[in-house]
Design a protein around this motif. Structure first.
Motif, short mmCIF file in Angstrom:
data_model
loop_
_atom_site.label_atom_id
_atom_site.label_comp_id
_atom_site.label_asym_id
_atom_site.label_seq_id
_atom_site.Cartn_x
_atom_site.Cartn_y
_atom_site.Cartn_z
N HIS A 1 0.82 -1.21 0.00
CA HIS A 1 0.00 0.00 0.00
C HIS A 1 0.86 1.26 0.00
N GLU A 2 2.13 1.12 0.39
CA GLU A 2 3.03 2.27 0.37
C GLU A 2 3.31 2.74 -1.05
N LEU A 3 3.15 1.84 -2.04
CA LEU A 3 3.42 2.21 -3.42
C LEU A 3 2.54 3.38 -3.86
N GLN A 4 1.29 3.38 -3.44
CA GLN A 4 0.39 4.45 -3.83
C GLN A 4 0.89 5.79 -3.29
N SER A 5 1.42 5.79 -2.06
CA SER A 5 1.95 7.03 -1.48
C SER A 5 3.17 7.51 -2.24
N ILE A 6 4.02 6.56 -2.67
CA ILE A 6 5.22 6.92 -3.44
C ILE A 6 4.83 7.53 -4.78
N ILE A 7 3.88 6.90 -5.46
CA ILE A 7 3.44 7.41 -6.77
C ILE A 7 2.83 8.80 -6.63
N ASP A 8 2.10 9.03 -5.54
CA ASP A 8 1.48 10.33 -5.34
C ASP A 8 2.50 11.44 -5.14
N MET A 9 3.74 11.09 -4.79
CA MET A 9 4.78 12.09 -4.61
C MET A 9 5.46 12.47 -5.91
N LEU A 10 5.22 11.70 -6.98
CA LEU A 10 5.88 12.01 -8.24
C LEU A 10 5.36 13.32 -8.80
N PRO A 11 6.25 14.18 -9.32
CA PRO A 11 5.80 15.44 -9.92
C PRO A 11 5.01 15.18 -11.18
N THR A 12 4.02 16.02 -11.43
CA THR A 12 3.19 15.90 -12.63
C THR A 12 3.65 16.91 -13.65
#
Length: 310
Positions: free
Chosen positions: A85-96
């Protein structure tokens, strides 16, 4: 598996100045923090330990504006219910591409995807050895019609949601290396029906008769693995074990010793079914029926046990 990937990358980059660092659970976090202070160019890690260090504000991991490549391996395992579930938090930190990632600014104050910094173009790669892409999903990837906003509430529960959240753009390249058959060439299969109390005897017989070359015995539970390995050691069969509750160092030690013996026996759960590159595996025994068809493909002889009830 992450450490093995790291080893291959180190071998490929040994004539360059590129540094590769593994960030995984089961190893001392303090040592990994020291390695990250050297600002390695490539970080190979598990979502749990990565997020632990990122949420703690590790300077190197939160500078995502300079990220050139974002690779998700074993994508089908990443989206399994209750996993990573931590993967979703990591992806949310990626710049858009549009600017500051709003989710990132809300989730943690340590994120450094700032507007004033020149961002590198990021290439996102999603890998899986077993997942199948539907025609509809392929068309959406080509048109760039994935809608990440629709996946926000549901989380990463599908490959489509994962690709959308990871920032897949229109015209994404799909490389399909699927073979017509998932079974290895020259594979010989046998199916043994027996009572539960006879399975150890049959296993010992197979190891005695077909014990030339390396052998992997798969169990679906750790309790069965411990019982079988104890029984084989009583019968003077030298076995190594591999399962999810072992520390990373113990796993690597077991794999190294298995590799180092041309006639070794490894009793393992399905943690050994992916990512291991071990030559000379001649026999694979499924002491308990596997949950999926792709548990193991590299073997010359494969035995399946099935319980018979009278």
């Amino acid at each position: 598996m992450e450490v093995l990937v790291c080893d291959h990358l180190k071998e490929a980059s040994k004539l360059t100045n590129i540094r590769v660092v593994p960030i995984v659970g089961g190893m001392y976090a303090e040592k990994q923090e020291r390695l990250l202070k050297k600002r390695p160019e490539i970080v190979v890690g598990t979502p749990g330990r990565l997020w632990e260090l990122m949420s703690g504000g590790d300077q190197h991991l939160v500078e995502l504006h300079s990220l050139s490549f974002f690779v998700l391996d074993e994508a089908d395992r990443m989206i399994e219910s209750g996993h990573f579930h931590e993967l979703q938090s990591i992806i949310d930190m990626l710049p858009t591409a549009a600017g500051l990632n709003e989710d990132c600014s809300r989730s943690t104050p340590n994120c450094k995807t700032v507007l004033n910094v020149q961002r590198k173009k990021r290439q996102t790669c999603v890998f899986s050895a077993t997942i199948a892409l539907s025609d509809d999903f392929r068309k959406k990837l080509k048109r760039g019609s994935l809608k990440p906003k629709q996946t926000m509430k549901d989380g990463l529960n599908s490959i489509e949601a994962l690709s959308a959240r990871a920032g897949m753009r229109a015209g994404a390249l799909i490389v399909d290396l699927t073979n017509a058959s998932i079974m290895a060439d020259k594979l010989e299969e046998s199916f043994i029906e027996c009572n539960e109390q006879d399975k150890e005897a049959y296993l010992y017989y197979i190891l005695s008769i077909h014990g030339q070359g390396r052998t992997i015995v798969f169990c679906t539970s750790i309790s069965a693995l411990r019982r079988v390995s104890s029984m084989m050691r009583i019968l003077c069969v030298n076995v190594w074990t591999l399962h999810a509750q072992m520390q990373q160092r113990a796993r690597l030690k077991a794999i190294d010793r298995f590799r180092g013996d041309d006639h070794a026996v490894l009793i393992a759960t399905d943690v050994a079914a992916r990512g291991l590159d071990i030559p000379g595996v001649r026999t694979v025994v499924h002491y308990q029926l596997p949950h999926s068809a792709e548990v193991s493909e590299r073997s010359y002889s494969m035995f399946f046990f099935s319980n018979v009830h009278y």
